[in-house]
Design an enzyme around this catalytic site. Structure first.
Site, PDB file in Angstrom:
ATOM      1  CG  ASP A  80     -20.486  38.209 -45.340  1.00 29.51           C
ATOM      2  OD1 ASP A  80     -20.215  39.222 -44.659  1.00 29.51           O
ATOM      3  OD2 ASP A  80     -21.134  37.247 -44.895  1.00 29.51           O
ATOM      4  CG  ASP A 140     -20.213  42.600 -41.559  1.00 26.75           C
ATOM      5  OD1 ASP A 140     -19.676  41.799 -42.342  1.00 26.75           O
ATOM      6  OD2 ASP A 140     -21.433  42.629 -41.350  1.00 26.75           O
TER       7      ASP A 140
END
Length: 358
Positions: free
Chosen positions: A59, A264
Site C-alpha cells: 500500500d 496509489d
C-alpha cells in the site's frame, strides 16, 4: 465472484478510498485510507530471527507496516499462522520516548511504557497494538537469496477489527511518511527508489513484481517521468496531471494542476474532479459518435457504458503530466501499468512492460 463482480466491487472500494483521501487532506483528520477488497496486491515477506512467512497488502497510501501478532485481544481470521513475537530473538518493543516511536503517527504510551499505535480506517476498521522492531526479509527472486533488513519499525497488532480479509496478515506501508519501509531502508538498498509491475487483478496465474533500489528505466523506450509534489500529508504521492486528451482534444482542469492527483497502489480506478470528468465524458461520447448508443441505465457506479462489441473504434485517451515530454497512452484493455517511484529525485516514471516476463 465473476470478473465483472470483482471489478464493480473494486470500483466501489476505490470510491471509498478516494473519499477518505479527501478527508485526510482537507480536514487534517487522523483517519487513514479505507481498505480495498479486490484489486489490491499482497506481498510476501518474512519476519523474525527464524523467518516466519507473512503476506500483507502492498500500500503506497499507508506508512506504518503492521501485522497481526500473538497474543491477540481481538484478531480477525487469517489463513496463515499469526506471528508470535516470542519465537524471534531479534524482536523488541520500542519505548514510548524513543525517536522511532515519534516517527509513527498517532503514537501513545502503553501501561509499561511501550510505544503504542492506532490506525482507524474509513471503512470502520481499525488496528491497535504495540510498535516494535524486528528483521524484515525478502526472498530475492533473481538469485534465491534472502535479503534482510534488521531493526525495521512495524506495528504488532493485537486488536484488529473490520473488513480485513483472511488472505492477508496486515498492511505493508510503502508511503512517503517517516515510518514507511521505504523511508526507513531506502539508503540500505542504494537509493529511496522502488517500482512495481502489476498484473491485471483478474489474472489467476503469475505474480506481480516489486523491486527496491533497482533502476528499471535503463534500456527502456518510452519512459514518462514526472515530478512528485510535496504536500500534506507526506504519506501520499502527489502528481500533477495537466490534461486528458481524447482523440487529440485537450481537456484541462479548472483549477491549478500542481499536485492535483494521488498515485496509489490500493485504488483500482482513477478519479478526476467532477467538472473535469464531465468534460472527458462528453469528449468520449463525441468521439464514439452515433456508431453505438450508450446504455440508458449503466451499471453503478459507472456513468457511461456500452454494449459489448458495439464500439468499432475506441477513442485514444492519453494523460499529460507536468515535466513529461511524452503522453501516457491508456490501453483500451486496462490501465494497469508499470510504475516507478524515485524518492531521491522525487519523480514517478511510467513505461509499458510484460509483467509475466520481467
Amino acid at each position: 465472484m465473476t470478473q465483472s463482480d470483482i471489478f464493480i466491487n473494486a470500483a466501489f472500494d476505490s470510491i471509498s478510498r478516494a473519499e477518505s483521501f479527501s478527508v485526510n487532506i482537507d480536514q487534517n483528520s487522523d483517519e487513514t485510507i479505507t481498505i480495498p477488497n479486490r484489486g489490491s496486491y499482497l506481498m510476501a515477506f518474512f519476519v523474525g530471527t527464524v523467518p516466519r512467512g507473512s503476506l500483507a497488502m502492498a500500500d503506497t497510501g499507508s506508512d506504518l507496516t503492521w501485522i497481526q501478532c500473538l497474543p491477540c485481544t481481538k484478531c480477525y481470521n487469517q489463513r496463515i499462522p499469526i506471528f508470535d513475537p516470542r519465537i524471534s530473538d531479534t524482536f523488541h518493543f520500542i519505548p514510548c520516548g524513543d525517536n522511532s516511536c515519534k516517527r509513527v503517527r498517532r503514537n501513545s504510551c502503553g501501561n509499561v511504557g511501550e510505544c503504542r499505535y492506532v490506525v482507524h480506517y474509513a471503512s470502520n476498521s481499525s488496528t491497535q497494538g504495540a510498535v516494535a522492531k524486528d528483521t524484515i526479509s525478502f526472498n530475492n527472486s533473481y538469485n534465491g537469496r534472502i535479503i534482510k533488513y534488521p531493526n525495521t519499525i512495524f506495528g504488532c497488532g493485537y486488536n484488529n477489527t473490520g473488513v480485513f480479509k483472511p488472505t492477508g496478515a496486515g498492511i505493508f506501508g510503502l508511503g512517503g511518511g517517516p515510518s514507511s519501509f521505504i523511508s526507513q531502508h531506502g539508503a540500505e538498498f542504494g537509493k529511496r527508489k522502488f517500482s512495481y509491475c502489476l498484473l491485471p487483478f483478474y489474472y489467476e496465474q503469475g505474480s506481480s513484481k516489486l523491486k527496491f533500489g533497482v533502476d528499471t528505466q535503463k534500456n527502456r523506450i518510452g519512459v514518462l517521468t514526472t515530478p512528485m509534489v510535496s504536500k500534506y500529508p507526506s504519506t501520499y504521492y502527489y502528481l500533477s496531471l495537466v490534461a486528458v486528451s481524447v482523440n487529440g482534444i485537450i481537456l484541462r482542469p479548472d483549477e491549478s494542476p500542481v499536485g492535483n492527483i494521488i498515485i496509489d497502489s490500493g485504488t483500482t480506478t482513477t478519479f478526476l474532479k467532477t467538472s473535469w470528468y464531465k468534460k472527458v465524458e462528453a469528449a468520449v461520447l463525441q468521439a464514439i459518435g452515433n456508431q453505438s448508443v450508450a446504455v440508458r441505465y449503466p451499471i453503478r457506479p459507472f456513468r457511461l457504458c456500452y454494449k459489448d462489441g458495439s464500439i468499432m473504434n475506441f477513442p485514444n485517451i492519453t494523460l499529460q503530466f507536468i515535466g513529461a515530454y511524452i503522453e501516457l497512452k491508456l490501453s483500451t484493455l486496462n490501465t494497469f501499468i508499470t510504475l516507478e517511484y524515485d524518492l531521491d529525485k522525487r519523480t514517478v516514471s511510467f513505461a509499458k512492460a510484460n509483467c509475466l516476463k520481467e
